[in-house]
Design a protein around this motif. Structure first.
Motif, PDB file in Angstrom:
ATOM      1  N   ALA A  17       0.814  -1.209   0.000  1.00 20.38           N
ATOM      2  CA  ALA A  17       0.000   0.000   0.000  1.00 20.38           C
ATOM      3  C   ALA A  17       0.851   1.264   0.000  1.00 20.38           C
ATOM      4  CB  ALA A  17      -0.926  -0.009   1.212  1.00 20.38           C
ATOM      5  N   HIS A  18       2.036   1.203   0.613  1.00 13.08           N
ATOM      6  CA  HIS A  18       2.784   2.438   0.809  1.00 13.08           C
ATOM      7  C   HIS A  18       4.153   2.453   0.149  1.00 13.08           C
ATOM      8  CE1 HIS A  18      -0.131   3.825   3.778  1.00 13.08           C
ATOM      9  NE2 HIS A  18      -0.186   2.568   4.159  1.00 13.08           N
ATOM     10  N   LYS A  25       0.371  -1.542  -9.482  1.00  9.80           N
ATOM     11  CA  LYS A  25       0.220  -0.591 -10.569  1.00  9.80           C
ATOM     12  C   LYS A  25      -0.673  -1.114 -11.693  1.00  9.80           C
ATOM     13  CE  LYS A  25       3.484   0.770 -13.351  1.00  9.80           C
ATOM     14  NZ  LYS A  25       4.807   1.180 -13.835  1.00  9.80           N
ATOM     15  N   HIS A  26      -0.560  -2.391 -11.954  1.00  9.12           N
ATOM     16  CA  HIS A  26      -1.333  -2.954 -13.063  1.00  9.12           C
ATOM     17  C   HIS A  26      -2.786  -3.230 -12.669  1.00  9.12           C
ATOM     18  CE1 HIS A  26       0.049  -6.304 -10.661  1.00  9.12           C
ATOM     19  NE2 HIS A  26      -0.846  -7.083 -11.215  1.00  9.12           N
ATOM     20  N   LEU A  27      -3.098  -2.975 -11.401  1.00 10.03           N
ATOM     21  CA  LEU A  27      -4.455  -3.257 -10.940  1.00 10.03           C
ATOM     22  C   LEU A  27      -5.297  -1.991 -10.979  1.00 10.03           C
ATOM     23  CD1 LEU A  27      -3.446  -5.318  -7.803  1.00 10.03           C
ATOM     24  CD2 LEU A  27      -4.240  -6.245  -9.976  1.00 10.03           C
ATOM     25  N   ARG A  30      -8.163   0.563  -6.055  1.00  8.89           N
ATOM     26  CA  ARG A  30      -8.896  -0.173  -5.007  1.00  8.89           C
ATOM     27  C   ARG A  30      -8.892  -1.684  -5.243  1.00  8.89           C
ATOM     28  NH1 ARG A  30      -9.039   2.443  -0.720  1.00  8.89           N
ATOM     29  NH2 ARG A  30      -8.824   4.606  -1.228  1.00  8.89           N
ATOM     30  N   GLU A  31      -8.353  -2.126  -6.367  1.00  8.49           N
ATOM     31  CA  GLU A  31      -8.240  -3.565  -6.570  1.00  8.49           C
ATOM     32  C   GLU A  31      -6.982  -4.055  -5.864  1.00  8.49           C
ATOM     33  OE1 GLU A  31      -8.356  -6.768 -10.250  1.00  8.49           O
ATOM     34  OE2 GLU A  31      -8.015  -4.676 -10.647  1.00  8.49           O
ATOM     35  N   ASN A  32      -7.003  -5.274  -5.407  1.00 11.88           N
ATOM     36  CA  ASN A  32      -5.850  -5.787  -4.691  1.00 11.88           C
ATOM     37  C   ASN A  32      -5.255  -6.980  -5.405  1.00 11.88           C
ATOM     38  OD1 ASN A  32      -5.285  -4.264  -2.266  1.00 11.88           O
ATOM     39  ND2 ASN A  32      -7.345  -4.808  -1.636  1.00 11.88           N
ATOM     40  N   CYS A  33      -3.979  -7.190  -5.178  1.00 11.24           N
ATOM     41  CA  CYS A  33      -3.295  -8.323  -5.786  1.00 11.24           C
ATOM     42  C   CYS A  33      -3.685  -9.605  -5.034  1.00 11.24           C
ATOM     43  CB  CYS A  33      -1.789  -8.088  -5.753  1.00 11.24           C
ATOM     44  SG  CYS A  33      -1.073  -8.165  -4.122  1.00 11.24           S
TER      45      CYS A  33
END
Ligand SMILES: [Zn+2]
Ligand SMILES: [Zn+2]
Length: 51
Positions: A17-18, A25-27, A30-33
């Motif tokens: 997150a930080h 970046k590719h998401l 608000r989408e998460n890996c």
């Protein structure tokens, strides 16, 4: 600049997150890996929690 995860925070999720935003970046915003989704679903592993 890297900021260490505050006590009680999951280091991986904090990193993503930080400090390592390129991981997300590719998401979409608000989408998460998958790793973060896994944590949200199953909880953050104890060994990844900053103390
Ligand atoms: Zn986590
Ligand atoms: Zn992530």
């Amino acid at each position: 600049m890297t900021r260490p995860a505050p006590r009680g925070q999951c280091r991986q999720c904090w990193e993503h997150a930080h400090n390592s935003r390129r991981i997300h970046k590719h998401l979409a915003p608000r989408e998460n890996c998958p790793e973060c989704v896994n944590h949200m679903t199953n909880g953050h592993p104890h060994h990844m929690t900053a103390k």
